[in-house]
Design a protein around this motif. Structure first.
Motif, PDB file in Angstrom:
ATOM      1  N   CYS A   1      -1.160  10.668   0.033  1.00 55.90           N
ATOM      2  CA  CYS A   1       0.032  11.227   0.671  1.00 55.90           C
ATOM      3  C   CYS A   1       1.242  10.316   0.495  1.00 55.90           C
ATOM      4  O   CYS A   1       1.112   9.138   0.161  1.00 55.90           O
ATOM      5  N   GLU A   2       2.431  10.863   0.757  1.00 46.88           N
ATOM      6  CA  GLU A   2       3.672  10.091   0.714  1.00 46.88           C
ATOM      7  C   GLU A   2       4.603  10.562   1.823  1.00 46.88           C
ATOM      8  O   GLU A   2       4.536  11.718   2.259  1.00 46.88           O
ATOM      9  N   ILE A   3       5.457   9.655   2.308  1.00 54.13           N
ATOM     10  CA  ILE A   3       6.373   9.984   3.391  1.00 54.13           C
ATOM     11  C   ILE A   3       7.362  11.035   2.914  1.00 54.13           C
ATOM     12  O   ILE A   3       7.959  10.919   1.852  1.00 54.13           O
ATOM     13  N   SER A   4       7.566  12.092   3.729  1.00 56.72           N
ATOM     14  CA  SER A   4       8.471  13.182   3.345  1.00 56.72           C
ATOM     15  C   SER A   4       9.663  13.343   4.278  1.00 56.72           C
ATOM     16  O   SER A   4      10.692  13.901   3.878  1.00 56.72           O
ATOM     17  N   ALA A   5       9.564  12.874   5.529  1.00 54.88           N
ATOM     18  CA  ALA A   5      10.687  13.059   6.453  1.00 54.88           C
ATOM     19  C   ALA A   5      10.596  12.066   7.612  1.00 54.88           C
ATOM     20  O   ALA A   5       9.499  11.655   8.022  1.00 54.88           O
ATOM     21  N   LEU A   6      11.760  11.703   8.129  1.00 55.76           N
ATOM     22  CA  LEU A   6      11.873  10.859   9.320  1.00 55.76           C
ATOM     23  C   LEU A   6      12.697  11.611  10.354  1.00 55.76           C
ATOM     24  O   LEU A   6      13.745  12.176  10.026  1.00 55.76           O
TER      25      LEU A   6
ATOM     26  N   ARG B   1      -0.898   6.272  -1.557  1.00 54.30           N
ATOM     27  CA  ARG B   1      -0.988   7.299  -2.596  1.00 54.30           C
ATOM     28  C   ARG B   1      -2.365   7.329  -3.255  1.00 54.30           C
ATOM     29  O   ARG B   1      -2.878   8.380  -3.598  1.00 54.30           O
ATOM     30  N   ARG B   2      -2.943   6.150  -3.450  1.00 54.54           N
ATOM     31  CA  ARG B   2      -4.211   6.054  -4.186  1.00 54.54           C
ATOM     32  C   ARG B   2      -5.296   5.464  -3.283  1.00 54.54           C
ATOM     33  O   ARG B   2      -4.993   4.815  -2.275  1.00 54.54           O
ATOM     34  N   PRO B   3      -6.566   5.637  -3.636  1.00 57.92           N
ATOM     35  CA  PRO B   3      -7.647   5.016  -2.858  1.00 57.92           C
ATOM     36  C   PRO B   3      -7.435   3.506  -2.765  1.00 57.92           C
ATOM     37  O   PRO B   3      -7.042   2.863  -3.747  1.00 57.92           O
ATOM     38  N   LEU B   4      -7.703   2.926  -1.619  1.00 59.12           N
ATOM     39  CA  LEU B   4      -7.461   1.502  -1.414  1.00 59.12           C
ATOM     40  C   LEU B   4      -8.270   0.638  -2.365  1.00 59.12           C
ATOM     41  O   LEU B   4      -7.860  -0.458  -2.733  1.00 59.12           O
ATOM     42  N   GLU B   5      -9.437   1.126  -2.785  1.00 61.33           N
ATOM     43  CA  GLU B   5     -10.285   0.359  -3.691  1.00 61.33           C
ATOM     44  C   GLU B   5      -9.593   0.058  -5.025  1.00 61.33           C
ATOM     45  O   GLU B   5      -9.936  -0.895  -5.721  1.00 61.33           O
ATOM     46  N   GLU B   6      -8.587   0.857  -5.373  1.00 61.29           N
ATOM     47  CA  GLU B   6      -7.892   0.676  -6.650  1.00 61.29           C
ATOM     48  C   GLU B   6      -6.759  -0.344  -6.551  1.00 61.29           C
ATOM     49  O   GLU B   6      -6.289  -0.841  -7.585  1.00 61.29           O
ATOM     50  N   THR B   7      -6.318  -0.670  -5.348  1.00 67.00           N
ATOM     51  CA  THR B   7      -5.111  -1.495  -5.215  1.00 67.00           C
ATOM     52  C   THR B   7      -5.237  -2.670  -4.250  1.00 67.00           C
ATOM     53  O   THR B   7      -4.367  -3.541  -4.231  1.00 67.00           O
ATOM     54  N   MET B   8      -6.300  -2.725  -3.453  1.00 63.92           N
ATOM     55  CA  MET B   8      -6.384  -3.706  -2.368  1.00 63.92           C
ATOM     56  C   MET B   8      -7.671  -4.513  -2.472  1.00 63.92           C
ATOM     57  O   MET B   8      -8.711  -4.003  -2.920  1.00 63.92           O
ATOM     58  N   SER B   9      -7.608  -5.779  -2.067  1.00 67.55           N
ATOM     59  CA  SER B   9      -8.795  -6.637  -2.075  1.00 67.55           C
ATOM     60  C   SER B   9      -9.847  -6.097  -1.111  1.00 67.55           C
ATOM     61  O   SER B   9      -9.532  -5.564  -0.034  1.00 67.55           O
ATOM     62  N   GLN B  10     -11.115  -6.295  -1.478  1.00 67.68           N
ATOM     63  CA  GLN B  10     -12.214  -5.718  -0.714  1.00 67.68           C
ATOM     64  C   GLN B  10     -12.275  -6.262   0.709  1.00 67.68           C
ATOM     65  O   GLN B  10     -12.584  -5.514   1.646  1.00 67.68           O
ATOM     66  N   TYR B  11     -11.981  -7.536   0.895  1.00 65.33           N
ATOM     67  CA  TYR B  11     -12.090  -8.108   2.247  1.00 65.33           C
ATOM     68  C   TYR B  11     -11.109  -7.439   3.204  1.00 65.33           C
ATOM     69  O   TYR B  11     -11.391  -7.268   4.409  1.00 65.33           O
TER      70      TYR B  11
END
Length: 561
Positions: free
Chosen positions: A431-436, A404-414
């Motif tokens: 984005c988010e999952i909408s259908a299977l 949903r959000r840029p990885l820089e906001e939630t994930m470690s840099q390495y």
């Protein structure tokens, strides 16, 4: 050496089967009792609870395991060798057969005395502990233990296999469509399609599509609870926080009971690789890290109930009572809640149809094998999602990471750098999952919606991995009276009252650690830190209780005759 040996037996035989010196033998004999066996006599059979670790004084003992209905030799023990593996630390059933080839004189060391030995004899204990661990690894590689019969893609087969793997227990898995022995078992016991998978336990008992609890009891992972015993502390949850609490409390002399409804390790145990945990510069898998912690807990005498689910906690002026799903009850002076969090599920129609077969909530080597040369998608933006993405990319044809959000906001840099370096990883942001789409539990495609524009993209995907966070596992605490925050995390310390001990909840003597605690940092290291810190609070609480009991005790006056 027998051809039944696996690679670890061949490469590390000296560590797995050390020959102890006469001085070592003398030191070990202080902890055991002499036993004698005649040639041909079985010392213990697979599935039986034996006398404990056995030190051979004279004679020969053959150790074998079952493979395809035949006995395969593992080793022949002689004077200075000892028999047993990790199961003997807690008195669980043997996974092998041990038969005297000649008349044998031995020394039996019961589980409680074995744990005392490992602690009292540090150097010797280290060698023995390494051997016990490596022997379990060898049994896992060789496929000892229960036999699971069913298609490897079957959701219940995956469920049972994951349960045993997460608990570090050996097993064999056979597909009746490919293996004649498996098909013979199905026909012999008249097993219908809806009864698969079946499990043949080492004791000979046959289970038809069992629950994890049924399987755990059948293979001896868990036994009955002593309702009359009063523990110093019961730890509910065996993730990083719960295991840390158990290890530190038991190593400081407290009697500890640890309970978990599924397996040790919690969510950390499902991490493919943890690279930011202090002291492991090259990284370590979550299962390996938690497996070491679990072995430590057993070494220090922690009693473990896995799988066994806590359903109700009652604490008043008397000792706390923990009610289990089996109807059994455990009593304790103090309780530590370390139940962590449960996986959050996607809000997508038809999700249930694909869970366990095409939709997964962790990425272990088992799932990676299923994904070989397949297109897969993974949803989530935290470190767990990043670790899983990199791990799956080593096996899958292509991995699409959806966040949903840029990885820089939630994930470690390495992890971000590692993901960007992989040519077969696509990153989709916002984005988010909408259908299977699919049928009969088999996923054909996944659709995701752009949260800004509303546009929908659909791609062929065989497997979907969900790492969208977790919710506190506190529903079972509703009747306990514990104060929770608005998100149902447990409040502790000054957030409850000024006079509370660190990590103590609104109920005196009840503590909360790790992810289940309000305002906790959701990291493995933080959870372990909670587990270490809470033991100091437990000691302070127990000391206060003893002081209060002494003050309330009646004063006896002796009157001269």
């Amino acid at each position: 050496m027998s051809d039944a040996r696996t690679d670890i037996y061949a490469t590390r035989a000296a560590q797995i089967f050390p020959r102890l010196s006469d001085d070592d033998i003398a030191r070990l004999c202080r902890f055991g009792e002499p036993r004698s066996y005649r040639a041909g006599e079985y010392i213990v059979r697979t599935g039986e609870t034996g006398p404990g670790l056995m030190l051979i004084m004279s004679g020969q003992v053959e150790v074998t395991r079952s493979e395809g209905g035949e006995r395969k030799q593992i080793v022949v023990h002689e004077r200075g060798n000892f028999m047993g593996e990790l199961a003997q630390l807690s008195g669980r059933p043997y996974l092998v057969d041990e038969q005297a080839l000649t008349d044998v004189e031995a020394v039996a060391i019961a589980p409680d005395r074995l744990r005392a030995l490992l602690i009292a004899e540090a150097d010797l204990g280290e060698r023995m502990m390494r051997a016990l661990i490596l022997r379990r690894v060898g049994l896992i590689e060789a496929g000892a233990g229960p036999i699971i019969v069913g298609d490897e893609a079957n959701a219940d087969v995956l469920r049972l296999v994951n349960f045993l793997r997460r608990n570090g227990h050996p097993y064999q898995q056979l597909n009746p469509g490919e293996d004649s022995c498996a098909q013979t078992l199905v026909e012999r016991f008249n097993v219908s399609e809806d009864e698969l998978p079946i499990v043949l336990c080492p004791s000979g008992q046959l289970l038809r599509n069992p629950t994890e609890s049924q399987l755990g009891r059948c293979v001896g992972l868990v036994g009955p609870v002593d309702g009359n015993k009063l523990y110093d502390v019961v730890v509910i949850g065996a993730g990083p926080a719960g295991l840390a609490t158990s290890v530190y409390a038991a190593s400081e002399g407290l009697s500890v009971l640890a309970v978990d409804c599924r397996s040790f390790g919690g969510q950390a145990g499902a991490s493919a690789r943890i690279e930011n945990y202090l002291g492991f510069p090259t990284g370590i898998s979550g299962m390996a890290l938690m497996g070491r912690a679990f072995s430590q807990a057993q070494k220090f005498g922690v009693e473990v109930l896995i799988p066994d689910e806590a359903v109700k906690l009652e604490c008043g002026n008397d000792p706390c009572h923990l009610q289990l799903a089996t109807g059994e009850r455990a009593r304790a002076r103090a309780v530590v809640i370390a139940t962590g969090a449960r996986y959050r599920r996607l809000g997508v129609a038809g999700l249930e149809e694909f869970e366990g077969t095409s939709v997964h909530y962790w990425a272990s080597p088992l799932e990676a094998d299923l994904c070989a040369d397949q297109d897969v998608a993974l949803v989530g933006g935290g470190n767990s999602a990043g670790q899983a993405t990199v791990f799956l990319a080593s096996r899958a044809r292509r991995v699409t990471l959806i966040a949903r959000r840029p990885l820089e906001e939630t994930m470690s840099q390495y992890l971000i750098e590692r993901i960007s370096a992989q040519p077969n990883i696509d990153v989709v942001i916002g984005c988010e999952i909408s259908a299977l789409e699919g049928a009969n539990g088999v996923l054909d495609s996944v659709a995701w919606r752009d949260r800004g524009s509303g546009s929908v993209t659909e791609r062929p995907v065989r497997y979907l991995f969900s790492f969208i966070g977790a919710e506190p596992n506190t529903d079972w605490l509703e009747a306990s009276g514990l104060k929770l925050d608005a998100r149902k995390f447990v409040l502790t310390g000054e957030d409850v009252a000024d006079n509370r001990l660190p990590l103590e909840t609104s109920r005196s003597g009840v503590f909360a650690v790790g992810d289940v605690r309000a305002c906790s940092v959701k990291r493995v290291a933080a959870a372990v830190g909670d587990g270490a810190q809470v033991v100091a609070s437990i000691h302070a609480y127990l000391a206060k209780q003893r002081e209060q009991e002494a003050q309330e005790a009646p004063i006896r006056v002796t009157v001269p005759a």
